[in-house]
Design an enzyme around this catalytic site. Sequence first.
Site, mmCIF file in Angstrom:
data_model
loop_
_atom_site.group_PDB
_atom_site.id
_atom_site.type_symbol
_atom_site.label_atom_id
_atom_site.label_comp_id
_atom_site.label_asym_id
_atom_site.label_seq_id
_atom_site.Cartn_x
_atom_site.Cartn_y
_atom_site.Cartn_z
ATOM 1 N N HIS A 153 -8.830 -4.891 11.784
ATOM 2 C CA HIS A 153 -8.315 -5.271 10.456
ATOM 3 C C HIS A 153 -8.489 -4.040 9.412
ATOM 4 C CE1 HIS A 153 -12.496 -6.050 8.786
ATOM 5 N NE2 HIS A 153 -12.473 -6.685 9.830
ATOM 6 N N SER B 188 -4.521 0.234 7.971
ATOM 7 C CA SER B 188 -5.274 0.862 7.292
ATOM 8 C C SER B 188 -6.422 1.480 7.610
ATOM 9 C CB SER B 188 -5.623 -0.141 5.921
ATOM 10 O OG SER B 188 -5.844 0.428 4.527
ATOM 11 N N ASP C 273 4.573 1.012 -0.304
ATOM 12 C CA ASP C 273 3.270 0.909 -0.633
ATOM 13 C C ASP C 273 2.845 1.763 -1.728
ATOM 14 O OD1 ASP C 273 0.259 1.105 0.013
ATOM 15 O OD2 ASP C 273 0.608 1.168 1.957
ATOM 16 N N HIS D 173 1.648 -2.503 1.174
ATOM 17 C CA HIS D 173 0.458 -2.374 1.968
ATOM 18 C C HIS D 173 0.295 -3.380 2.901
ATOM 19 C CE1 HIS D 173 -3.059 0.339 3.132
ATOM 20 N NE2 HIS D 173 -3.795 -0.840 2.581
#
Length: 476
Positions: free
Chosen positions: A196, A270, A417, A445
């Site tokens: 994540h 990310s 984003d 995002h």
Amino acid sequence: MGTLRRAAAIAGRAANDLLGFLVFTLLDLLDLLLCFSYKLADYAAEAQWKPCYCFASPGRGGAGGSGGVFVLSVLSSTKLQLEDISDTLFRRPSVVSDVARAALQKLNVRRCPPSAAAAPVRVRPTRKGDGFTVNNSTVVRMPQGKVGGDKPSTAPCWSDCHCDSCCPRGSPDELYVYVECPTDGKAAKEDVLFIHGFISSSAFWTETVFRHLSADARSRYRLLAVDLLGFGKSPKPSDSLYTLREHVDTIDRSVLRRYGVKSFHLVGHSLGSLLALALAAKHPAAVKSITILAPPYFPVPKGVQRTQYLLRRVAPRRVWPLITFGASVICWYEHISRTVCLVLCKHHRFWEKSFKLATRNRVRTYLMDGFFCHAHHASWHTMHNILCGSSGRVEEFMDAVRERLSCDVVVFHGKGDELLPVECSYAVKARIPRARVEVVDGVDHITVVVGRQKVFAGELEEIWRNAKAESTVVAD
């Protein structure tokens, strides 16, 4: 018409810059006041001053630092290596901090003779060669307890949550891993590791993509989603500096070794995309495919100070868009961000119940859960030591992926984003020419996954099917 639009855009940017200057100057003052307030509160609650980075500088000891020379042995097996620490922790330029630092330096010069000033830290590497000097006692004071091989401390700060979810009772060095094995009871043919992003958790994947994978995929793959160190249900050691090296090593121990993962596909969002690239570089023969989303990679122009440039790109001190404002507050203000954690994270059960009551429990709260279940110490150091301080190493990882791996590399990025521009993904492709960039219209995002999880699950399955049966390593 075009001229009017350009003029309006210029005026809008100017207004945003002016408003940003005023707002962030006030936040500079507020953070300074909170610094002294927390020192009093820390001493009252825990009978000790907690070091912070407010007045630390390359030429002086940090706040709360003491004089004397610290001699540390930097072992290759330890979690800490000083080159992994970003100088943006103690160098975040602002008008208020510069004035305050200058005033304190004058006061210290008057009160203390030069010989009594805070001494630099002498670090002695274990391999041959001379030591090197780190003129910042705050950076060294915080990890002193673990450099000698001590067990990491998991005792939470008074301003952090103490519940079982936020402070797991297990090993302080073992991450929480959600594992989903084939439903038919047979052994999985392949493994997939999901990582994540910043201030999130494994639920980002388990509540979205996992629910929409086909029955065929569920019968073929073992799915592993990890909570990073300091986030979700994983330990949050108070003496860790949450460097890139430490994050990668804990994933290696807690996932790859613990579950006997020999070869695997990587999926990272990310911040998780940087860790995915690091793992790929560390295990080039084991990786079968790499899928990353919204990678926070900004190429640094030549002649520019790398970490400070990245600090300005990741957190540009602007009030709009709101996600940029939030990133700027988290990255620039050590004590304001701690206050946010005190109000929201420490009392997350109250906010969760209130939200469920207001929405009549109709809205899933996994994104909120991921935000609430983190420690300020973890998010603060992860932001600086990885997003701002590891750009050079990330480029080395991408070079390794380009030269030593032949697996497929696919990069997804939301066209809308506002936190990380699409240029970040194209910069990855410039570094890894075989990478395929997929720009998704109408998403940002977060919604590059959330809201289109069914579509993305199908895209992942296609990537895994098309991956070569075995990644090959190109000879060095």
